[in-house]
Scaffold this active site. Structure first.
Site, PDB file in Angstrom:
ATOM      1  N   ASP A 175       0.838  -1.192   0.000  1.00 33.30           N
ATOM      2  CA  ASP A 175       0.000   0.000   0.000  1.00 33.30           C
ATOM      3  C   ASP A 175       0.878   1.249   0.000  1.00 33.30           C
ATOM      4  OD1 ASP A 175      -1.874   1.979   0.454  1.00 33.30           O
ATOM      5  OD2 ASP A 175      -2.937   0.869   2.006  1.00 33.30           O
ATOM      6  N   ASP A 220      -9.922   4.328  -2.421  1.00 32.56           N
ATOM      7  CA  ASP A 220     -10.647   3.368  -1.597  1.00 32.56           C
ATOM      8  C   ASP A 220     -12.148   3.451  -1.857  1.00 32.56           C
ATOM      9  OD1 ASP A 220      -8.246   2.723  -0.507  1.00 32.56           O
ATOM     10  OD2 ASP A 220      -8.605   3.678   1.440  1.00 32.56           O
TER      11      ASP A 220
END
Length: 409
Positions: free
Chosen positions: A149, A223
């Site tokens: 990430d 997201d």
């Protein structure tokens, strides 16, 4: 000039020798990830073991949901003296024991980590400069999956006093993205060289043209909205709704395949803020887009409707067919048609009505189907044979709903 040329040559060298392992992801990977439902603070070793048990009881691994991925919340807030990752006290047995437990139940195991200087919560636990040490940890722990990430990279050695949105947190990720590519290329190289097969999942919040070369799956979007934010939304006009994420992911549709898959984020099937019809359409979209299918729910407490969606074998077969990433072929105000070519001349199709107030008649014509004129139409979710398609097929779709079809010549 020499100072400028050296880092460029080094980047090209890393890129040349950093390759994904396409055999690990010949079809879109499937599994479960802890983030969407539980976030960072609610996970611990006991919960993850219970999730593994619940998924084993449901035999979800037999349907392809193989990877159990623990997202943020497992690391300590600092690194060890050699740059190694430390496990916090919520996981007293450590990650090797948890990976062994997943393996014993027929699953594979993965973890979330970060390639920069800090994680998304601003803790200084990044992999930058510590890549070899941390990859070796993952080998020793028996990992099968690494979610890398992007998070944060600061050139300031002590940025903790700055607000989280201060640009200083991202100054290391240059505007051209060379440092991002350099970080992922090095991780790709080290994972390729490791004495263990591990999928590399890149989560860098947009599509990069090096994804197909370096990674097995790469996030093309920010997201998706979940219970950790304001709750999931199918289509509310915001950039993190299911539909907005789908449309953005559709932009890189021609670049998927050959062991690389575009990742529009984990599923939100099971979110109570979505109707059952919206959850069915959401799962259908991810299947048609050949997206990695990572559940973001609580497998310990699933409704019958939720189980019926995620265990639908025909839907999963459409997703796992590696012919192409499906795409949107018709958009007419609130109505859309999404289509995916399958092996043996079949197609997966979603007739979608985004209008929340009134039903619409949606027509699928043979003009988009490579000259085929006659198909048997079958409802994916209900398994029922519907009216045969000759030159075209039309159906009245209820508000905020969709019809997921498989077309067989």
């Amino acid at each position: 000039m020499k100072k400028l040329l050296f880092p460029i040559l080094m980047l090209l060298f890393i890129q040349l020798f950093a390759q994904k392992q396409p055999d690990l992801s010949s079809s879109p990977p499937m599994g479960w990830n802890s983030w969407n439902y539980f976030g960072k603070n609610s996970i611990d070793e006991k919960l993850i073991r219970e999730v593994i048990d619940a998924m084993a009881t449901q035999k979800l691994n037999e349907l392809g949901y193989n990877y159990i991925v623990v997202d943020g919340g497992w690391r300590d807030s600092t690194l060890g003296p050699n740059g190694e990752l430390l496990v916090n006290n919520k996981f007293p047995s450590g990650m090797k024991a948890l990976a062994n437990y997943a393996h014993s139940k027929g699953f594979k195991f993965g973890l979330h980590t970060v390639p920069g200087s800090h994680d998304c919560g601003c803790d200084p636990v990044g992999g930058w400069g510590n890549e070899k040490v941390q990859v070796q940890q993952f080998v020793d722990w028996g990992l099968d999956f690494v979610k890398l990430d992007r998070c944060r990279f600061s050139l300031d050695p002590h940025p903790e006093g700055h607000p989280r949105k201060d640009p200083i947190w991202y100054s290391g990720w240059d505007k051209q993205g060379e440092n991002i590519q350099k970080a992922y290329a090095l991780w790709s190289k080290l994972l390729q060289e490791a004495n263990r097969d591990m999928i590399l999942s890149a989560s860098a919040y947009r599509y990069y043209d090096w994804y197909p070369t370096l990674t097995n799956m790469g996030r093309t979007t920010g997201d998706i909205a979940t219970a950790q934010t304001s709750g999931a939304s199918f289509d509310n006009g915001k950039k993190n709704s299911v539909m907005a994420i789908s449309v953005l992911n559709n932009e890189s549709r021609l670049l998927a395949g050959n062991g690389y898959w575009n990742d529009p984020d984990m599923l939100v099937v099971g979110e109570k803020s979505l109707t059952n019809a919206e959850q069915r359409s959401h799962f259908a979209l991810w299947c048609i887009m050949s997206s990695p299918l990572f559940l973001g729910n609580d497998p310990r407490n699933m409704t019958k409707e939720e189980i019926d969606i995620i265990t639908n074998k025909t839907a999963i077969q459409i997703n796992q067919d590696d012919t192409e990433q499906g795409r949107r072929i018709i958009m007419d105000d609130d109505t859309e048609v999404w289509l995916k070519r399958l092996k043996d001349g079949k197609y997966g199709a979603l007739l979608l009505n985004r209008d929340k107030k009134q039903s619409h008649m949606i027509k699928l014509t043979s003009l988009m189907l490579d000259g085929h004129r006659s198909f048997q139409v079958r409802d994916v979710y209900d398994g029922k044979k519907l009216e045969k398609m000759n030159d075209g097929y039309e159906q009245n779709i209820e508000p905020g709903s969709g019809l997921f079809l498989i077309l067989e010549p």
